[in-house]
Enzyme design. Structure first.
Site, PDB file in Angstrom:
ATOM      1  N   ILE A 193       0.895  -0.891  -0.304  1.00  0.00           N
ATOM      2  CA  ILE A 193       0.354  -0.049   0.359  1.00  0.00           C
ATOM      3  C   ILE A 193       1.086   1.344  -0.078  1.00  0.00           C
ATOM      4  CG2 ILE A 193      -1.530   1.363   1.571  1.00  0.00           C
ATOM      5  CD1 ILE A 193      -3.164  -1.092   2.156  1.00  0.00           C
ATOM      6  N   TYR A 194       1.205   1.734  -1.087  1.00  0.00           N
ATOM      7  CA  TYR A 194       1.881   3.045  -0.985  1.00  0.00           C
ATOM      8  C   TYR A 194       1.374   3.925  -2.047  1.00  0.00           C
ATOM      9  CZ  TYR A 194       5.753  -0.505  -1.686  1.00  0.00           C
ATOM     10  OH  TYR A 194       6.798  -1.019  -1.298  1.00  0.00           O
ATOM     11  N   GLY A 232      -4.754   5.743   2.256  1.00  0.00           N
ATOM     12  CA  GLY A 232      -3.543   5.021   2.620  1.00  0.00           C
ATOM     13  C   GLY A 232      -5.066   3.435   3.060  1.00  0.00           C
ATOM     14  N   ASN A 290       9.289   2.230  10.015  1.00  0.00           N
ATOM     15  CA  ASN A 290       8.556   2.822   9.266  1.00  0.00           C
ATOM     16  C   ASN A 290       7.141   2.774  10.897  1.00  0.00           C
ATOM     17  OD1 ASN A 290       6.034   4.008   8.071  1.00  0.00           O
ATOM     18  ND2 ASN A 290       6.655   3.046   6.649  1.00  0.00           N
ATOM     19  N   TYR A 339      -1.392  -0.068  10.757  1.00  0.00           N
ATOM     20  CA  TYR A 339      -1.978  -1.783  10.448  1.00  0.00           C
ATOM     21  C   TYR A 339      -2.077  -1.520  11.924  1.00  0.00           C
ATOM     22  CZ  TYR A 339      -0.140  -1.197   5.875  1.00  0.00           C
ATOM     23  OH  TYR A 339       0.145  -1.283   4.842  1.00  0.00           O
ATOM     24  N   LYS A 385      -3.493   0.092  14.088  1.00  0.00           N
ATOM     25  CA  LYS A 385      -5.693   0.504  13.856  1.00  0.00           C
ATOM     26  C   LYS A 385      -6.602  -0.002  13.588  1.00  0.00           C
ATOM     27  CE  LYS A 385      -6.203   3.967  11.745  1.00  0.00           C
ATOM     28  NZ  LYS A 385      -6.819   5.155  10.612  1.00  0.00           N
TER      29      LYS A 385
END
Length: 176
Positions: A97-98, A109, A136, A143, A145
Site C-alpha cells: 500500500i503505497y 491508504g 516505519n 496497521y 489501528k
C-alpha cells in the site's frame, strides 16, 4: 480535494503502476537508504519487465487510487503462490500500500486497505497478512489501528543492506 477513485489495473496500465510505485517508494524510503541502494532497487523492481510480469500474474491484483487523472497511490495483493512468504491458501497478502506523501493523512491508504479487506472477504480468506519495515512506525501504527498484530519478522534486502520487516496479521471472521 477531488473524490478519490480506486480502480483495478492490468498489464496495459503498467506505466501508471511503474510511475506511482517509483515515486512513492522513493519518497518513503530514500531518506533512510543510500542513493546506490535506492537506485538499484528502483531499477530492478520497477523496470518495465518486472512491473508487466507482476501485473500479468493471475494471483496478484493491483488497484490504483486516482484523484482525477492523477495516480496518487496503489495497492498490490497476492493470493496463493503469488504470496511472497507464507503462501497460505487461507490468507491474502497485502504486499504494497503505497501513497504519495502529499496524500498522507487524507485516508487514501485507508481506502486502499479497505479494498484489500473487501477482496479477502469476497475470497473467503481467514486472514490478511503483510510485512512492514520496522523503521516505519507510522505504517506500523496504521496497521495496528486496523487490527493487525505482529507475529514474526523477516529480512528485506535493500541493495546490500539487510533490513527487518515486521510481519503482521489480521484474523477475519471467515473460518473454512
Amino acid at each position: 480535494m477531488k473524490q478519490i477513485q480506486i480502480h483495478q489495473v492490468y498489464t496495459e496500465d503498467f506505466k501508471a503502476v511503474q510511475l506511482i510505485g517509483r515515486e512513492t517508494f522513493f519518497e518513503t524510503f530514500a531518506p533512510s537508504n543510500t542513493e546506490t541502494d535506492m537506485k538499484k532497487y528502483l531499477e530492478e523492481n520497477f523496470s518495465d519487465e518486472k512491473v508487466k510480469s507482476e501485473l500479468s500474474n493471475p494471483h496478484s491484483l493491483f488497484f490504483v487510487a486516482w484523484e482525477g487523472e492523477k495516480a496518487i497511490g496503489y495497492l498490490k495483493v497476492n493470493l496463493g503462490k503469488a504470496q511472497t512468504e507464507l503462501q497460505d491458501e487461507t490468507s491474502l497478502e497485502i504486499e504494497r500500500i503505497y501513497v504519495k506523501s502529499a496524500y498522507h493523512g487524507k485516508k487514501v491508504g485507508q481506502l486502499l486497505y479497505e479494498k484489500a479487506l473487501e477482496i479477502a472477504q469476497r475470497q473467503e480468506k481467514s486472514s490478511l497478512w503483510l510485512g512492514v519495515w520496522e523503521a516505519n512506525p507510522k505504517a506500523i501504527k496504521f496497521y495496528e489501528k486496523n487490527g493487525f498484530v505482529a507475529f514474526d519478522k523477516h529480512i528485506f534486502k535493500m541493495g546490500d543492506d539487510e533490513q527487518i520487516d515486521v510481519m503482521m496479521r489480521k484474523s477475519l471472521d471467515y473460518q473454512p
